[in-house]
Design an enzyme around this catalytic site. Sequence first.
Site, PDB file in Angstrom:
ATOM      1  N   ASN A   1       8.408   9.476  -8.461  1.00 63.36           N
ATOM      2  CA  ASN A   1       9.751   9.034  -8.780  1.00 63.36           C
ATOM      3  C   ASN A   1      10.387   9.975  -9.786  1.00 63.36           C
ATOM      4  OD1 ASN A   1       9.493   6.767  -7.182  1.00 63.36           O
ATOM      5  ND2 ASN A   1       8.884   5.428  -8.861  1.00 63.36           N
TER       6      ASN A   1
ATOM      7  N   ASP B   1       0.948  -3.235  -8.808  1.00 61.61           N
ATOM      8  CA  ASP B   1       2.092  -3.443  -9.695  1.00 61.61           C
ATOM      9  C   ASP B   1       1.563  -3.697 -11.113  1.00 61.61           C
ATOM     10  OD1 ASP B   1       4.235  -4.599 -11.184  1.00 61.61           O
ATOM     11  OD2 ASP B   1       5.244  -5.108  -9.312  1.00 61.61           O
TER      12      ASP B   1
END
Length: 399
Positions: free
Chosen positions: A212, A308
């Site tokens: 990212n 996560d």
Amino acid sequence: MTDTSLPRIRLILGLTGGVAAYKAAELARLLMHDGVDVQAVMTRSACHFVGTATLQALTGKPVLTELWDERLPNGMAHIDLSRNADAILIAPASADFIAKLAHGLADDLLSTLCLARDCPLLIAPAMNRQMWENAATQRNIDMLERDGLTILGPGSGPQACGETGIGRMLEAYELAESVRAFFEPRLLQGKRVLVTAGPTYEAIDAVRGIMNLSSGKMGYAIARAARDAGAEVILVSGPVCLQPPSALKFLSVTSAEDMVAVVKNEISQADIFVSVAAVADYRAIRVSGQKIKKTGSNITLELTPNQDILAYAAGLPHAPFCVGFAAETENLEENAEAKRRKKRLPLLVANLAQEAIGSEECELTLLDDSGRHFLPEAPKLVQARRLVKHIASMQKKNA
């Protein structure tokens, strides 16, 4: 844009004789950029290493060197200066000047000013390693610490004399950080804060990967702000081109799996977890050890979800106070609030990715059970300090 999260600090920057005096010019520049009002005072010896014109240009004020200076009202600089200062920082502080301070000698403007002060005194030692290790210097340092002075450094590394060891003055950015930290309210004193920052890199082959966009600037700013607020900080960072803040535990990682492992190892002792890292949602199932050659044809890359990290932390039986970040490209508050509720977070920080990534300034929206709190555009360090204050306020209410 300067840091306006604290009242303007008035600092006397004292320079004594030593090669490290060249760093004081950069220090003055950084302090001025940070909103600090700097008045430079130099010993005669310091003037052999850096010119007064340099410091005057950087601070916008005449540099003072003499005890009886006709430019000051009544000529008593040693009294007037300290009465209008919030602190005095001596950088560099030579072995000779440290000895003067320890024994109350006052034979020039700077030493007399220190003796007549009614404000805190910080010193950044700078000298040859053997001078630093000398028993006399160590006795003087011990005496100054007992007297309540703040000793910044010294660091270790190559020295101007050609030797290597402890005695180097801290770098300018470290000293500028220390000045700001000295004046920060200790809102998180006694707390342990775990911060993740930067992107993660998920390898596809030996030279390619998925990641990212993230500069890491916000996460590093939060780590610094938490440290300045008195917390013990652990910063877990993906690959970025940033210098880690000093005086905290720094752990470097590459992939999401690396970050998960480190967080799991550290989180049991954390009071607060701030998940700023832009963790890649997926990773390649199969990673080639060699570079995959281009063939001109389509290829299929099979991906699997990464764990996560924030959801894991928030779901622990004795979870720390969890703060999440949401970088959205549209419907900012709607998407961010949905994420907060899904992960059952007490606080979530939202911003627009296209405006925040890589920038020095940003707008933030804080979402908690009491509603929405908008933080107008400001440098990321200012925003980090505002966020820390909000976290401390929430913890105080919940105590």
